[in-house]
Design an enzyme around this catalytic site. Structure first.
Site, PDB file in Angstrom:
ATOM      1  N   SER A  78      13.878   4.499  38.702  1.00  5.64           N
ATOM      2  CA  SER A  78      14.424   2.927  39.026  1.00  5.64           C
ATOM      3  C   SER A  78      14.430   3.072  40.620  1.00  5.64           C
ATOM      4  O   SER A  78      14.666   3.589  41.079  1.00  5.64           O
ATOM      5  CB  SER A  78      15.998   3.165  37.946  1.00  5.64           C
ATOM      6  OG  SER A  78      16.763   2.281  38.703  1.00  5.64           O
ATOM      7  N   CYS A  80      15.808   2.159  44.565  1.00  2.00           N
ATOM      8  CA  CYS A  80      16.717   2.635  45.460  1.00  2.00           C
ATOM      9  C   CYS A  80      17.019   1.257  46.196  1.00  2.00           C
ATOM     10  O   CYS A  80      16.256   0.224  45.884  1.00  2.00           O
ATOM     11  CB  CYS A  80      16.648   4.262  46.221  1.00  2.00           C
ATOM     12  SG  CYS A  80      15.475   3.894  47.110  1.00  2.00           S
ATOM     13  N   CYS A  83      13.955   0.614  48.657  1.00  2.00           N
ATOM     14  CA  CYS A  83      13.246   0.330  47.906  1.00  2.00           C
ATOM     15  C   CYS A  83      13.031  -1.340  47.328  1.00  2.00           C
ATOM     16  O   CYS A  83      12.304  -2.310  46.948  1.00  2.00           O
ATOM     17  CB  CYS A  83      12.717   1.548  46.714  1.00  2.00           C
ATOM     18  SG  CYS A  83      11.921   2.856  47.953  1.00  2.00           S
TER      19      CYS A  83
END
Length: 146
Positions: A78, A80, A83
């Protein structure tokens, strides 16, 4: 390639990072036909660059493009907030995540902006990240800013 095959490619990038002594997070960018146009893995340890997260490296490797709104970002973990923000900046409309059991990133940002998000809970992605967190908790905490 379908979503599972794309996640497998992101996992392979993550595994390369793990073998290099870095964080096992990988990413690929795919076009509308499912062909990979760029790859990346977390290179923060290898390069000393705190912004060298897998998704950012992948987008850097994609180079200058005008078709961002037609692409799909795939990550083994997943993403951050950094990103996720980068994906939002370039208006990438679809994100596929290998797993979010070991780390729940900024998925709420994707939802708020209408990005289509699929989380596959791929067992290989889950296992590799769990192994890394057990083996190198200090490095993991450094990466996520703890």
């Amino acid at each position: 390639m379908n979503d599972r095959e794309l996640v497998r490619e992101a996992y392979l990038e993550a595994f390369k990072g793990y073998q290099e002594g870095g964080l096992p997070i990988g990413s690929v960018l795919a076009d509308a036909a499912g062909s990979i146009v760029a790859r990346g893995r977390n290179l923060r340890v290898q390069s000393g660059d705190p912004t060298a997260h897998a998704e950012v490296v992948c987008l850097r490797n994609a180079g200058r493009r005008r078709d961002w709104p037609d692409l799909t970002l795939v990550s083994s973990l997943s993403p951050c907030v950094m990103c996720a923000g980068t994906a939002l900046l370039y208006r990438i409309p679809r994100v596929i995540v290998g797993e979010n059991k070991n780390f729940l990133g900024a998925e709420d940002l994707f939802a708020a902006k209408g990005v289509k998000l699929a989380v596959l809970q791929d067992p290989d992605c889950v296992a590799l990240m769990a192994r890394f967190v057990r083996e190198k908790p200090d490095l993991w905490n450094e990466d996520i800013g703890l």
